[in-house]
Write an enzyme that holds these catalytic residues in place. Sequence first.
Site, short mmCIF file in Angstrom:
data_model
loop_
_atom_site.label_atom_id
_atom_site.label_comp_id
_atom_site.label_asym_id
_atom_site.label_seq_id
_atom_site.Cartn_x
_atom_site.Cartn_y
_atom_site.Cartn_z
N HIS A 47 0.86 -1.19 0.00
CA HIS A 47 0.00 0.00 0.00
C HIS A 47 0.89 1.23 0.00
O HIS A 47 0.80 2.09 0.87
CB HIS A 47 -0.93 -0.02 1.21
CG HIS A 47 -2.01 -1.06 1.10
ND1 HIS A 47 -3.10 -0.93 0.28
CD2 HIS A 47 -2.12 -2.28 1.69
CE1 HIS A 47 -3.87 -2.01 0.39
NE2 HIS A 47 -3.29 -2.84 1.22
N ASP A 54 -5.83 -13.09 1.04
CA ASP A 54 -6.35 -11.75 1.36
C ASP A 54 -7.87 -11.82 1.48
O ASP A 54 -8.59 -10.86 1.15
CB ASP A 54 -5.94 -10.73 0.31
CG ASP A 54 -6.11 -9.28 0.77
OD1 ASP A 54 -6.24 -9.06 2.00
OD2 ASP A 54 -6.14 -8.37 -0.08
N ARG A 91 10.73 2.26 -17.83
CA ARG A 91 11.67 3.27 -17.33
C ARG A 91 11.48 3.54 -15.84
O ARG A 91 12.24 4.32 -15.26
CB ARG A 91 11.52 4.58 -18.12
CG ARG A 91 12.08 4.49 -19.53
CD ARG A 91 12.15 5.87 -20.19
NE ARG A 91 10.81 6.43 -20.39
CZ ARG A 91 10.07 6.21 -21.48
NH1 ARG A 91 10.55 5.43 -22.45
NH2 ARG A 91 8.89 6.76 -21.61
N GLY A 134 -7.89 -14.46 -10.03
CA GLY A 134 -8.35 -14.09 -11.36
C GLY A 134 -8.88 -12.68 -11.44
O GLY A 134 -9.25 -12.22 -12.53
#
Length: 382
Positions: free
Chosen positions: A196, A274, A228, A250
């Site tokens: 986070h 999670d 980059r 998914g």
Amino acid sequence: MTHVIHSARMISGGATTPDSWVAFSGDSISATGTGATWRGLATATTSVTDAAGRILSPGFVDIHCHGAGGAAFDDGAEGIATALQVHRRHGTTRSVLSLVTASQADLERRVAIVADLAQHDALILGAHLEGPFLDQTYRGAHDPTLLSAPDAKRIDRLLTKAQGQLRQITLAPELPGAVDAIAQLVDAGVVVAVGHSAADYSTTLAAFEAGATILTHAFNGMKGIHHRAPGPVAAATHAAGVTLEIINDGVHVHPEVVRLAFAGAPGRIALVTDAMAATGASDGAYLLGSLAVTVTDGVARLTDGGSIAGSTLTLDFALRRAVTEAGVPIAEAISALTETPARAIGRGHDLGLLTVGYAADAVLLGADLAVDAVFAAGRQLT
């Protein structure tokens, strides 16, 4: 009491051994072998399971999970018991209990509850604080009014309440005081994860050099990879010894990106759920911490704003998706559910492998990778 599981296709430590057996004595593995040699251990009191050629895996270890069955780990002992019952049916034998951002008082109370439970239930591996030391921009489903920079005194109070059971904490390394907080937490035996966060590649790499060793749900809640500006995921793949969590439902990560992650950090991917309260429950309205969540077709999103708010994933489903959708070899996928997460939280010496001296945790899987039986600490749970 001794229990023997025989005639199994054992997958452990990245290796597959056909016609294998494992013997549990008490809560640990006392012997392993192949063929019919297990019969020499059998006595009148030995309990026997015939795997009949099915896959036998170490027990799954989930180091990032918030709840299930309509309950969250933030809800106290009763809610924790309800949620763990769901995940244990799906092969998770050991769990780190993740707590979302809350007030200091609430977090202290919740880590104390987890600490008490962990001292009486070896299947609970302690607490994971996902917040409050998170970035506002990449906060996801965390209450913005409760986020803050790390504070040494607040951390000390949490450590005291956790009684040695604060296993992991996620923080944003670009916040003021974060580097000092990493040192404070690592010195206290807490595994630090980056997540986070708005950190760039160099800031994330510096956090890993300072002692952080996990990237919380890689690709989610952080900057992506740009050619980059490689960002946190590239920093984690570059830094040896860093484990990358992946939510393989998914929704959070595309299967091709899951495949690339396994290829880019071999042996360092930990599949996590999670999972929030709606896991194993119905769609509808829920709370994640203090925030309202709407679950539709199994996908959890903040009611206000639509950010993904955890998952409704179980680890057996994450395994099946890894193999069938991302094309990950099954031995690698099982390692990502077992030895890799165990090692990430400092339990690689006794969890995550089917070998003598390790915990008597195992999952028997059918041909379709569905869970047929779950054993934890020598006891059959399902």
